[in-house]
Design a protein around this motif. Structure first.
Motif, short mmCIF file in Angstrom:
data_model
loop_
_atom_site.label_atom_id
_atom_site.label_comp_id
_atom_site.label_asym_id
_atom_site.label_seq_id
_atom_site.Cartn_x
_atom_site.Cartn_y
_atom_site.Cartn_z
N GLY A 120 0.79 -1.22 0.00
CA GLY A 120 0.00 0.00 0.00
C GLY A 120 0.82 1.27 0.00
N PHE A 121 2.13 1.14 0.14
CA PHE A 121 3.01 2.31 0.08
C PHE A 121 4.42 1.82 -0.20
CE2 PHE A 121 5.22 2.38 4.31
CZ PHE A 121 4.57 1.30 4.88
N THR A 122 5.27 2.72 -0.66
CA THR A 122 6.65 2.38 -0.91
C THR A 122 7.51 2.79 0.27
OG1 THR A 122 8.56 2.76 -2.35
CG2 THR A 122 6.99 4.57 -2.12
N LEU A 123 8.45 1.93 0.60
CA LEU A 123 9.31 2.18 1.75
C LEU A 123 10.46 3.14 1.45
CD1 LEU A 123 9.65 -1.33 3.45
CD2 LEU A 123 8.26 0.61 4.19
N ASP A 124 10.58 3.58 0.22
CA ASP A 124 11.75 4.36 -0.19
C ASP A 124 12.01 5.57 0.70
OD1 ASP A 124 11.87 4.04 -3.83
OD2 ASP A 124 11.50 2.57 -2.25
N TYR A 125 10.95 6.18 1.21
CA TYR A 125 11.10 7.41 1.97
C TYR A 125 10.94 7.20 3.47
CZ TYR A 125 10.42 9.12 -2.74
OH TYR A 125 10.52 9.31 -4.09
N TYR A 126 10.97 5.95 3.88
CA TYR A 126 10.70 5.63 5.27
C TYR A 126 11.92 5.03 5.96
CZ TYR A 126 5.72 6.38 4.56
OH TYR A 126 4.51 6.95 4.31
N ALA A 127 12.19 5.53 7.15
CA ALA A 127 13.10 4.83 8.04
C ALA A 127 12.32 3.69 8.69
CB ALA A 127 13.63 5.77 9.11
N ILE A 128 13.01 2.58 8.92
CA ILE A 128 12.35 1.39 9.46
C ILE A 128 13.05 0.96 10.75
CG2 ILE A 128 11.72 -1.01 9.05
CD1 ILE A 128 10.31 0.97 7.21
N GLY A 129 12.24 0.63 11.72
CA GLY A 129 12.77 0.14 12.98
C GLY A 129 12.24 -1.24 13.30
#
Length: 124
Positions: free
Chosen positions: A26-35
């Motif tokens: 449902g969204f792209t992780l390209d712009y997200y920091a992940i924890g």
């Protein structure tokens, strides 16, 4: 609908390895920091590791440094947590979370989207 789904948990003996995956839909992780976070019964949720949106920066809790490795494959919209030399105290439900930011931190309050968690049990 924005969704994170963790997988890869299970039962492993002390000293063993697991690789957790966190897949986004449902969204792209390209712009997200992940924890990655974990919560054991009766304990507070703690930050385990995180990775910046580009993958160029990572952080680890002292308890997992040298044993866990976080990585991401933006083409697959997935983040991984490779866990080696597992100990019984690593037993917990592991969650991944996403924050629209370049850099990451280990504070759970920073993150906007959460997965449902995957159980990791380290026991002989």
């Amino acid at each position: 609908q924005l969704q994170l789904v963790e997988s890869g948990g299970g039962l492993v003996q002390p000293g063993g390895s697991l690789r957790l995956s966190c897949a986004a839909s449902g969204f792209t992780l390209d712009y997200y920091a992940i924890g990655w976070f974990r919560q054991a019964p009766g304990k507070e949720r703690e930050g385990v590791s995180c990775i910046s949106s580009s993958g160029g920066s990572t952080n680890y809790a002292d308890s997992v440094k040298g044993r866990f490795t976080i990585s991401r494959d933006n083409a697959k919209n997935t983040v991984y947590l490779q866990m080696n030399s597992l100990k019984p105290e690593d037993t917990a439900v592991y969650y991944c979370a996403a924050e629209m930011a370049s850099f990451c931190g280990l504070g759970f309050f920073q993150y906007d989207y959460w997965g449902q968690g995957t159980q990791v049990t380290v026991s002989s």
